[in-house]
Motif scaffolding. Structure first.
Motif, PDB file in Angstrom:
ATOM      1  N   GLU A  75       1.144   4.043  -2.931  1.00 46.24           N
ATOM      2  CA  GLU A  75       0.713   5.405  -2.663  1.00 46.24           C
ATOM      3  C   GLU A  75       1.720   6.440  -3.092  1.00 46.24           C
ATOM      4  O   GLU A  75       1.505   7.647  -3.629  1.00 46.24           O
ATOM      5  CB  GLU A  75       0.154   5.530  -1.215  1.00 46.24           C
ATOM      6  N   GLN A  76       3.083   6.133  -2.752  1.00 46.60           N
ATOM      7  CA  GLN A  76       4.160   6.891  -3.450  1.00 46.60           C
ATOM      8  C   GLN A  76       4.246   6.883  -4.656  1.00 46.60           C
ATOM      9  O   GLN A  76       4.698   7.960  -5.459  1.00 46.60           O
ATOM     10  CB  GLN A  76       5.535   6.095  -3.049  1.00 46.60           C
ATOM     11  N   ASP A 100      -7.953   3.120  -4.605  1.00 52.85           N
ATOM     12  CA  ASP A 100      -7.828   2.778  -6.078  1.00 52.85           C
ATOM     13  C   ASP A 100      -7.650   0.971  -6.154  1.00 52.85           C
ATOM     14  O   ASP A 100      -8.021   0.618  -7.122  1.00 52.85           O
ATOM     15  CB  ASP A 100      -6.822   3.499  -7.000  1.00 52.85           C
ATOM     16  N   PHE A 104       0.874  -0.969  -0.119  1.00 54.45           N
ATOM     17  CA  PHE A 104       0.035   0.002  -0.042  1.00 54.45           C
ATOM     18  C   PHE A 104       0.851   1.179  -0.115  1.00 54.45           C
ATOM     19  O   PHE A 104       0.587   2.273  -0.713  1.00 54.45           O
ATOM     20  CB  PHE A 104      -1.025  -0.060   1.203  1.00 54.45           C
ATOM     21  N   ALA A 105       1.878   1.181   0.808  1.00 52.61           N
ATOM     22  CA  ALA A 105       2.739   2.546   0.896  1.00 52.61           C
ATOM     23  C   ALA A 105       3.435   2.782  -0.473  1.00 52.61           C
ATOM     24  O   ALA A 105       3.738   3.833  -0.930  1.00 52.61           O
ATOM     25  CB  ALA A 105       3.895   2.191   1.993  1.00 52.61           C
ATOM     26  N   SER A 122      -3.718   5.107  -4.876  1.00 52.36           N
ATOM     27  CA  SER A 122      -4.297   5.191  -3.517  1.00 52.36           C
ATOM     28  C   SER A 122      -4.643   3.976  -3.261  1.00 52.36           C
ATOM     29  O   SER A 122      -5.018   2.904  -3.841  1.00 52.36           O
ATOM     30  CB  SER A 122      -5.472   6.322  -3.457  1.00 52.36           C
ATOM     31  N   ARG A 123      -4.828   3.654  -1.681  1.00 55.92           N
ATOM     32  CA  ARG A 123      -5.213   2.352  -0.993  1.00 55.92           C
ATOM     33  C   ARG A 123      -6.985   2.393  -1.938  1.00 55.92           C
ATOM     34  O   ARG A 123      -7.431   1.058  -2.148  1.00 55.92           O
ATOM     35  CB  ARG A 123      -5.617   2.552   0.180  1.00 55.92           C
TER      36      ARG A 123
END
Length: 315
Positions: A11-12, A19, A7-8, A16-17
């Motif tokens: 997102e970077q 999406d 997840f991280a 997004s979580r």
């Protein structure tokens, strides 16, 4: 925990979580699973195991890997390559020459019977296969060496599944699909994801099925995943359903005129073609050929180039 790490990482890279979970829901729906299975799909996609994958490209146009690589969903670079270990692919790997060959054979040697082999393109067999060679070996030699050692072989595209355009008449190179070319030498399971090119989501869903259930998906008589090839294009086509429900009669003036909304008389091969194009669509679910006004050409069926042509003549 790997899930949080994934997840991280996503997102970077701007995913997004939310999406990611929408994508998991899309995969779940493609596989015909209940909405309640979406968390399980997300869990499978972020599980610690990374099945090693080698992608062999034979007599092909590179349309199949391009179809997969150029989709926004499933974010092939950020997501799929985080889930699997794509150890060899001539199209996307940085290595070339002997370094690439070393990577292929190292994976096969390290993971015998545990790696997934994705095969793209037909295999030339005429004159001992001299019409297709890589690194001094014929394509059929490479297939015989690698494919029987895999956990499973996924034929991506119509050429590797059924011969496709490469095997169309007069076929001077003797091009054949993977199973026909290898014959009894191929004892490992085969899954076929035909299409010219196929929708990338069907490959992703096949891999997810393996991650989620520890087995390959249920197949039809032609070894295609039932979740994607269980119904014909005609069965799920909105143009057909709109006409049969009596819609568009007012707009067109009569049922006879409304029949023109269906592309059958323009040569659409939807009634004899099994695929989920009308459901998953293309370009992130934006559209698909029939929606854009072009008849289906039957590209996911065996011998489609010879059997289905001329494309603009009704069946």
């Amino acid at each position: 925990m790997k899930q949080e790490k994934v997840f991280a990482q996503l997102e970077q890279k701007g995913v997004s979580r939310r999406d990611f979970l929408k994508f998991c829901s899309f995969v779940s729906a493609t596989m015909g699973l209940a909405p309640s299975m979406t968390p399980k799909v997300a869990e499978a996609l972020t599980a610690p195991q990374r099945p090693p994958v080698v992608w062999l490209s034979f007599s092909e146009c590179t349309g199949c890997p391009e179809s997969l690589l150029r989709t926004t969903y499933p974010w092939i670079d950020e997501l799929l390559l985080e889930i699997i270990s794509l150890d060899y692919s001539e199209t996307v790997m940085a290595a070339s020459g002997q370094a690439a060959e070393d990577a292929l054979h190292a994976t096969v040697k390290k993971h015998p019977g545990k790696f997934i082999c994705v095969v793209d393109g037909a295999i030339p067999t005429a004159e001992n296969g001299v019409y297709g060679m890589i690194n001094g070996k014929t394509m059929i030699e490479i297939a015989k060496e690698i494919c029987p050692k895999a956990l499973a072989n996924i034929c991506i595209g119509t050429c590797s599944s059924f011969g496709g355009v490469a095997a169309a008449k007069p076929n001077p190179t003797g091009a054949k699909d993977l199973e026909s070319a290898l014959g009894p030498a191929l004892t490992t399971p085969v899954v076929k994801i035909p299409g010219c090119p196929p929708n990338g989501i069907n490959l992703v869903a096949t891999i997810v099925n393996f991650l989620l259930f520890g087995k390959l998906p249920d197949l039809d008589a032609k070894k295609r995943p039932l979740f994607a090839y269980g119904k014909t294009i005609h069965d799920t086509c909105p143009r057909r359903s709109h006409y049969e429900m009596g819609e568009f009669v007012t707009e067109f003036g009569s049922k006879e005129a409304a029949l023109g909304y269906c592309l059958f008389q323009l040569g659409c091969k939807g009634p004899e073609t099994y695929n989920n194009c009308a459901i998953v669509k293309w370009n992130d679910g934006t559209s698909w050929p029939v929606q854009a006004g072009h008849p289906c050409i039957g590209c996911s069926e065996p011998d489609f180039w010879d059997k289905m042509s001329p494309f603009y003549k009704s069946l």
